[in-house]
Design an enzyme around this catalytic site. Sequence first.
Site, PDB file in Angstrom:
ATOM      1  N   ARG A 131       0.738  -1.094  -0.005  1.00 27.71           N
ATOM      2  CA  ARG A 131       0.099   0.036  -0.169  1.00 27.71           C
ATOM      3  C   ARG A 131       0.972   1.259  -0.011  1.00 27.71           C
ATOM      4  NH1 ARG A 131      -4.864   2.138   2.332  1.00 27.71           N
ATOM      5  NH2 ARG A 131      -4.830   4.341   1.653  1.00 27.71           N
ATOM      6  N   ARG A 158      -5.900   1.835  -4.369  1.00 27.05           N
ATOM      7  CA  ARG A 158      -5.108   1.280  -3.280  1.00 27.05           C
ATOM      8  C   ARG A 158      -4.993  -0.264  -3.430  1.00 27.05           C
ATOM      9  NH1 ARG A 158      -8.553   3.586   0.558  1.00 27.05           N
ATOM     10  NH2 ARG A 158      -7.527   5.623  -0.054  1.00 27.05           N
ATOM     11  N   ASP A 213      -9.742  -0.512   7.319  1.00 24.48           N
ATOM     12  CA  ASP A 213     -10.231   0.556   8.209  1.00 24.48           C
ATOM     13  C   ASP A 213     -10.844  -0.153   9.591  1.00 24.48           C
ATOM     14  OD1 ASP A 213      -9.434   2.739   6.926  1.00 24.48           O
ATOM     15  OD2 ASP A 213     -11.370   2.446   5.575  1.00 24.48           O
ATOM     16  N   ASP A 266      -6.994  -1.392   1.816  1.00 21.48           N
ATOM     17  CA  ASP A 266      -7.280  -0.282   2.687  1.00 21.48           C
ATOM     18  C   ASP A 266      -8.011  -1.209   3.859  1.00 21.48           C
ATOM     19  OD1 ASP A 266      -7.688   2.231   3.858  1.00 21.48           O
ATOM     20  OD2 ASP A 266      -9.768   1.970   2.976  1.00 21.48           O
TER      21      ASP A 266
END
Length: 159
Positions: A83, A92, A97, A95
């Site tokens: 990344r 990307r 989160d 990712d």
Amino acid sequence: MTLAYVGIGSNLEDPRAHILRAFDELARLPETTLTARSSLYRTAPVGHAAQPHFINAVAALDTRLSAQALLAELQGVEASHGRQRSFPNAPRTLDLDVLLYGAAQIDQPGLTVPHPRMHERAFVLAPLVELAPKLEIPGIGPASARLAQCAAQDVERIA
Ligand code: ADP
Ligand code: MG
């Protein structure tokens, strides 16, 4: 143990493979059990439109890690997928989160939980509601109600 939900997204270099590998890596995090994997969802890009479509998913984790330690582990997994951080909403490889960490509401430099944009994103809410239909987003309300308000967004569940 805390039940945490992690949002997963990729739109570069075989996104599906990145997501499937990420599930396996989440299953191996320290002091953590992966308890559920959502379906994969195909999503039109948000914010910066001239890029490949995304694949998104959500993982449910039971963890003894703090929210901060969990985020650090997720960033380590992102880095192992190559990344790069170039500009907001850029393409990307992976990712990850922290969407939710139990019922916690956290507002610290570098960590906001619930994730501040999750309640307006169908690509987060659809896999989340798949795993937890009755989920309440702390400070926001039922995830299913927020998903219903995102009907205009282009998200397709894939096999
Ligand atoms: P985005 O996911 O918004 O496209 P990044 O993945 O590049 O952007 O993350 C930008 C910053 O967001 C990270 O440096 C991280 O510290 C911060 N951040 C704040 N809250 C969270 C969260 N709940 N989960 C993941 N990152 C978060
Ligand atoms: Mg992120």
